[in-house]
Design a protein around this motif. Structure first.
Motif, mmCIF file in Angstrom:
data_model
loop_
_atom_site.group_PDB
_atom_site.id
_atom_site.type_symbol
_atom_site.label_atom_id
_atom_site.label_comp_id
_atom_site.label_asym_id
_atom_site.label_seq_id
_atom_site.Cartn_x
_atom_site.Cartn_y
_atom_site.Cartn_z
ATOM 1 N N ARG A 50 26.173 45.421 50.804
ATOM 2 C CA ARG A 50 26.793 44.633 49.732
ATOM 3 C C ARG A 50 28.215 45.112 49.451
ATOM 4 N NH1 ARG A 50 21.727 45.564 47.515
ATOM 5 N NH2 ARG A 50 20.325 43.830 47.919
ATOM 6 N N GLU A 51 28.413 46.425 49.474
ATOM 7 C CA GLU A 51 29.764 46.976 49.284
ATOM 8 C C GLU A 51 30.685 46.527 50.418
ATOM 9 O OE1 GLU A 51 29.422 51.204 48.967
ATOM 10 O OE2 GLU A 51 28.208 51.092 47.142
ATOM 11 N N GLU A 52 30.170 46.538 51.634
ATOM 12 C CA GLU A 52 30.940 46.096 52.792
ATOM 13 C C GLU A 52 31.298 44.615 52.657
ATOM 14 O OE1 GLU A 52 32.830 46.643 56.419
ATOM 15 O OE2 GLU A 52 31.711 48.190 55.355
ATOM 16 N N GLU A 76 39.321 41.283 51.631
ATOM 17 C CA GLU A 76 40.268 41.237 52.742
ATOM 18 C C GLU A 76 40.515 39.797 53.184
ATOM 19 O OE1 GLU A 76 40.970 43.014 57.235
ATOM 20 O OE2 GLU A 76 39.159 43.576 56.130
ATOM 21 N N ALA A 77 39.459 38.993 53.215
ATOM 22 C CA ALA A 77 39.609 37.583 53.602
ATOM 23 C C ALA A 77 40.509 36.851 52.611
ATOM 24 C CB ALA A 77 38.241 36.908 53.678
ATOM 25 N N PHE A 78 40.347 37.140 51.327
ATOM 26 C CA PHE A 78 41.193 36.523 50.310
ATOM 27 C C PHE A 78 42.656 36.908 50.529
ATOM 28 C CE2 PHE A 78 43.448 36.953 46.280
ATOM 29 C CZ PHE A 78 43.406 35.643 45.833
ATOM 30 N N ASN A 79 42.888 38.200 50.752
ATOM 31 C CA ASN A 79 44.259 38.667 50.968
ATOM 32 C C ASN A 79 44.869 38.049 52.220
ATOM 33 O OD1 ASN A 79 44.335 40.260 48.672
ATOM 34 N ND2 ASN A 79 43.461 42.022 49.725
ATOM 35 N N LEU A 80 44.072 37.910 53.267
ATOM 36 C CA LEU A 80 44.580 37.301 54.495
ATOM 37 C C LEU A 80 44.924 35.829 54.279
ATOM 38 C CD1 LEU A 80 42.193 38.913 57.126
ATOM 39 C CD2 LEU A 80 44.639 39.336 56.856
ATOM 40 N N ARG A 81 44.079 35.115 53.530
ATOM 41 C CA ARG A 81 44.371 33.706 53.233
ATOM 42 C C ARG A 81 45.652 33.590 52.418
ATOM 43 N NH1 ARG A 81 38.895 33.450 51.909
ATOM 44 N NH2 ARG A 81 39.423 33.285 49.702
ATOM 45 N N ALA A 94 49.068 31.677 53.586
ATOM 46 C CA ALA A 94 49.657 30.601 52.801
ATOM 47 C C ALA A 94 51.130 30.858 52.503
ATOM 48 C CB ALA A 94 48.883 30.416 51.495
ATOM 49 N N THR A 95 51.500 32.123 52.350
ATOM 50 C CA THR A 95 52.887 32.455 52.049
ATOM 51 C C THR A 95 53.713 32.728 53.305
ATOM 52 O OG1 THR A 95 52.322 34.785 51.765
ATOM 53 C CG2 THR A 95 52.316 33.408 49.780
ATOM 54 N N GLY A 96 53.074 32.639 54.479
ATOM 55 C CA GLY A 96 53.803 32.826 55.724
ATOM 56 C C GLY A 96 54.043 34.278 56.099
ATOM 57 N N GLN A 97 53.314 35.198 55.509
ATOM 58 C CA GLN A 97 53.514 36.619 55.777
ATOM 59 C C GLN A 97 52.495 37.192 56.761
ATOM 60 O OE1 GLN A 97 53.239 38.329 51.901
ATOM 61 N NE2 GLN A 97 55.344 37.783 51.331
ATOM 62 N N LEU A 98 51.536 36.387 57.174
ATOM 63 C CA LEU A 98 50.472 36.888 58.039
ATOM 64 C C LEU A 98 50.981 37.057 59.467
ATOM 65 C CD1 LEU A 98 47.491 37.650 58.183
ATOM 66 C CD2 LEU A 98 46.985 35.283 58.721
ATOM 67 N N GLU A 99 50.839 38.276 59.994
ATOM 68 C CA GLU A 99 51.301 38.556 61.346
ATOM 69 C C GLU A 99 50.175 38.404 62.365
ATOM 70 O OE1 GLU A 99 53.129 42.380 61.426
ATOM 71 O OE2 GLU A 99 54.632 41.832 59.933
ATOM 72 N N ASN A 100 48.999 38.921 62.045
ATOM 73 C CA ASN A 100 47.870 38.888 62.978
ATOM 74 C C ASN A 100 46.899 37.790 62.544
ATOM 75 O OD1 ASN A 100 45.898 39.398 64.813
ATOM 76 N ND2 ASN A 100 45.358 41.420 64.033
ATOM 77 N N THR A 101 47.087 36.594 63.062
ATOM 78 C CA THR A 101 46.250 35.461 62.643
ATOM 79 C C THR A 101 44.819 35.591 63.149
ATOM 80 O OG1 THR A 101 46.993 34.196 64.554
ATOM 81 C CG2 THR A 101 48.199 33.888 62.497
ATOM 82 N N ALA A 102 44.606 36.344 64.204
ATOM 83 C CA ALA A 102 43.254 36.521 64.739
ATOM 84 C C ALA A 102 42.374 37.304 63.775
ATOM 85 C CB ALA A 102 43.312 37.225 66.083
ATOM 86 N N ARG A 103 42.990 38.089 62.905
ATOM 87 C CA ARG A 103 42.214 38.908 61.954
ATOM 88 C C ARG A 103 41.419 38.027 60.995
ATOM 89 N NH1 ARG A 103 39.118 42.935 61.284
ATOM 90 N NH2 ARG A 103 39.236 43.902 59.256
ATOM 91 N N VAL A 104 41.929 36.835 60.670
ATOM 92 C CA VAL A 104 41.219 35.925 59.763
ATOM 93 C C VAL A 104 39.867 35.561 60.365
ATOM 94 C CG1 VAL A 104 41.279 33.657 58.661
ATOM 95 C CG2 VAL A 104 43.366 35.009 58.825
ATOM 96 N N ARG A 105 39.878 35.186 61.628
ATOM 97 C CA ARG A 105 38.643 34.813 62.306
ATOM 98 C C ARG A 105 37.688 35.995 62.398
ATOM 99 N NH1 ARG A 105 38.358 32.240 68.405
ATOM 100 N NH2 ARG A 105 36.120 31.927 68.434
ATOM 101 N N VAL A 123 37.452 38.600 60.392
ATOM 102 C CA VAL A 123 36.878 38.931 59.090
ATOM 103 C C VAL A 123 35.800 37.912 58.711
ATOM 104 C CG1 VAL A 123 37.403 39.088 56.619
ATOM 105 C CG2 VAL A 123 38.883 40.202 58.275
ATOM 106 N N LYS A 124 36.048 36.637 59.004
ATOM 107 C CA LYS A 124 35.046 35.614 58.702
ATOM 108 C C LYS A 124 33.749 35.882 59.454
ATOM 109 C CE LYS A 124 36.495 31.245 58.490
ATOM 110 N NZ LYS A 124 37.273 30.033 58.859
ATOM 111 N N ARG A 125 33.874 36.301 60.692
ATOM 112 C CA ARG A 125 32.680 36.596 61.487
ATOM 113 C C ARG A 125 31.975 37.853 60.993
ATOM 114 N NH1 ARG A 125 33.658 34.786 67.712
ATOM 115 N NH2 ARG A 125 34.096 32.622 67.211
ATOM 116 N N ASP A 126 32.741 38.837 60.555
ATOM 117 C CA ASP A 126 32.138 40.050 59.997
ATOM 118 C C ASP A 126 31.369 39.730 58.716
ATOM 119 O OD1 ASP A 126 33.055 41.604 62.070
ATOM 120 O OD2 ASP A 126 34.774 42.419 60.964
ATOM 121 N N VAL A 127 31.919 38.847 57.893
ATOM 122 C CA VAL A 127 31.220 38.425 56.666
ATOM 123 C C VAL A 127 29.895 37.771 57.048
ATOM 124 C CG1 VAL A 127 31.277 36.787 54.737
ATOM 125 C CG2 VAL A 127 33.270 38.204 55.219
ATOM 126 N N ALA A 128 29.916 36.910 58.045
ATOM 127 C CA ALA A 128 28.696 36.246 58.490
ATOM 128 C C ALA A 128 27.680 37.252 59.023
ATOM 129 C CB ALA A 128 29.028 35.205 59.549
#
Length: 68
Positions: free
Chosen positions: A15-17, A24-29, A33-44, A46-51
């Protein structure tokens, strides 16, 4: 992170994880949205890790319910 590592953790640790991954997913989103994300693959990733964490939590809950 792989599922084998997650199976070794307790439900509280999972649950802590999950909370940390969702933050982290919120921060990446937000960065995306603000155009500051360098590693776009990290979003995917993190989503898979949540799953994965949700899946392991559900498996542990089902196992606990069947034992009781």
């Amino acid at each position: 992170m792989n599922a084998k590592e997650l199976h070794d953790k307790t439900p509280d640790q999972l649950r802590e994880e999950l909370v940390a991954l969702k933050k982290e997913a919120f921060n990446l989103r937000f960065q995306q949205a603000t155009g500051q994300l360098e590693n776009t693959a990290r979003v995917r990733q993190v989503k898979r890790d949540v799953a994965r964490v949700n899946t392991v939590l559900n498996q542990k809950a089902a196992a606990a319910a069947s034992e009781a």
